[in-house]
Design an enzyme around this catalytic site. Structure first.
Site, PDB file in Angstrom:
ATOM      1  N   LYS A   1       6.705  55.917  -7.744  1.00 27.87           N
ATOM      2  CA  LYS A   1       5.425  56.590  -8.013  1.00 27.87           C
ATOM      3  C   LYS A   1       4.213  55.770  -7.568  1.00 27.87           C
ATOM      4  O   LYS A   1       3.229  56.333  -7.081  1.00 27.87           O
ATOM      5  CB  LYS A   1       5.305  56.937  -9.500  1.00 27.87           C
ATOM      6  CG  LYS A   1       6.247  58.055  -9.938  1.00 27.87           C
ATOM      7  CD  LYS A   1       6.014  58.425 -11.389  1.00 27.87           C
ATOM      8  CE  LYS A   1       7.003  59.481 -11.849  1.00 27.87           C
ATOM      9  NZ  LYS A   1       6.754  59.911 -13.231  1.00 27.87           N
TER      10      LYS A   1
ATOM     11  N   ALA B   1      -0.821  41.899 -23.929  1.00 24.05           N
ATOM     12  CA  ALA B   1      -1.671  41.811 -22.734  1.00 24.05           C
ATOM     13  C   ALA B   1      -1.625  43.098 -21.918  1.00 24.05           C
ATOM     14  O   ALA B   1      -2.654  43.573 -21.427  1.00 24.05           O
ATOM     15  CB  ALA B   1      -1.238  40.626 -21.872  1.00 24.05           C
TER      16      ALA B   1
ATOM     17  N   MET C   1       9.151  60.759 -24.461  1.00 29.48           N
ATOM     18  CA  MET C   1       8.921  61.229 -23.099  1.00 29.48           C
ATOM     19  C   MET C   1      10.202  61.356 -22.284  1.00 29.48           C
ATOM     20  O   MET C   1      10.203  62.009 -21.239  1.00 29.48           O
ATOM     21  CB  MET C   1       7.909  60.320 -22.389  1.00 29.48           C
ATOM     22  CG  MET C   1       6.505  60.479 -22.965  1.00 29.48           C
ATOM     23  SD  MET C   1       5.328  59.229 -22.400  1.00 29.48           S
ATOM     24  CE  MET C   1       5.128  59.694 -20.691  1.00 29.48           C
TER      25      MET C   1
END
EC number: 1.1.1.25
Length: 269
Positions: free
Chosen positions: A68, A158, A213
């Site tokens: 992607k 982070a 998902m």
């Protein structure tokens, strides 16, 4: 004899993809015949595979893991969604020979939640688990629905902070998540190995929807945990898969499929 319009999904691996069955159902709704194939591109050979596909008459392509981000860089122009996500899952050939990149993952997710599950996003508090490409791809469209708050939690803070700053949302370490959320969306891949995110069970007490998902068996560990912890409703990502495919199909063909019967068809397979 006129050749059928050709579409494809690029990935590696890609043999498991249900996209061909889904798009054939859309074609039945439109009343047309199409070809839709899986193409397993070599790592390092994605750009050439895409070029060959479109040079030989390809009419549109989907892109899945791990290509992607590469598809984003390959596209000559981008939709606003693709620019915000930094990733492309849909390639559209233009008349000038260039490729336009779009990202329909967020539309697939939000349409499934709001139209199929009938749960409003506007004014709700949302917790996103994970900070990978799947999560990044859906944040822009979730924000369009004007939730009261989006919090992103990840094992390494982070990475969550990076997305939080990019999109103007909140970030917390996975272990420090507290407080109730209306909608909790799992975008981690731990379920593929039977793992669940390291989160306290009490965050599900006021949860209207716990959503994974991924779909099928990989979603089961998280959804079972959510259900046992008090989530009122749970759902895997099959509706998101069908929804993002429908949005891609509409971009290619100008026909918007009804996703509900296709979701039911895929459940029955």
């Amino acid at each position: 004899m006129t050749a059928l319009p050709r579409y494809s999904v690029f990935g590696n691996p890609v043999a498991h993809s249900k996209s061909p069955q889904i798009h054939q159902q859309f074609a039945l709704q439109e009343g047309v015949d199409i070809e839709y194939e899986r193409i397993c591109a070599d790592i390092g050979g994605f750009a050439q595979a895409v070029s060959t596909f479109f040079e030989t008459g390809g009419c549109g392509a989907n892109v899945t893991v791990p290509f992607k981000q590469e598809a984003f860089h390959l596209a000559d122009e981008h939709s606003e969604r693709a620019l915000a996500a930094g990733a492309v899952n849909t390639l559209i050939p233009l008349k000038n020979g260039k490729l336009r990149g779009d990202n329909t993952d967020g539309i697939g997710l939000t349409n499934d939640i709001t139209q199929v599950k009938n749960i409003a996003i506007e004014g709700k508090t949302i917790l996103l688990l994970g900070a990978g490409g799947a999560v990044r791809g859906v944040i822009p469209v979730l924000k369009e629905h004007r939730p009261a708050r989006i919090v992103i939690a990840n094992r390494t803070r982070a990475k969550a902070e990076e997305l939080a700053q990019l999109f103007g949302i909140e970030a917390v370490p996975m272990a420090d998540v507290n407080g109730g959320f209306d909608i909790i969306i799992n975008g981690t891949s731990g379920g593929l190995n039977g793992q669940i995110p390291d989160i306290p069970p009490d965050i599900f007490q006021n949860c209207a929807l716990a959503y994974d998902m991924v779909y099928g068996c990989a979603a089961k560990p998280f959804l079972d945990f959510a259900r046992q912890s008090g989530a009122k409703k749970t759902a895997d990502g099959l509706g998101m898969l069908v929804g993002q495919a429908a949005a891609s199909y509409a971009l290619w063909r100008g026909f918007t499929p009804d996703i509900r019967p296709v979701i039911e068809y895929m459940k029955a397979m």
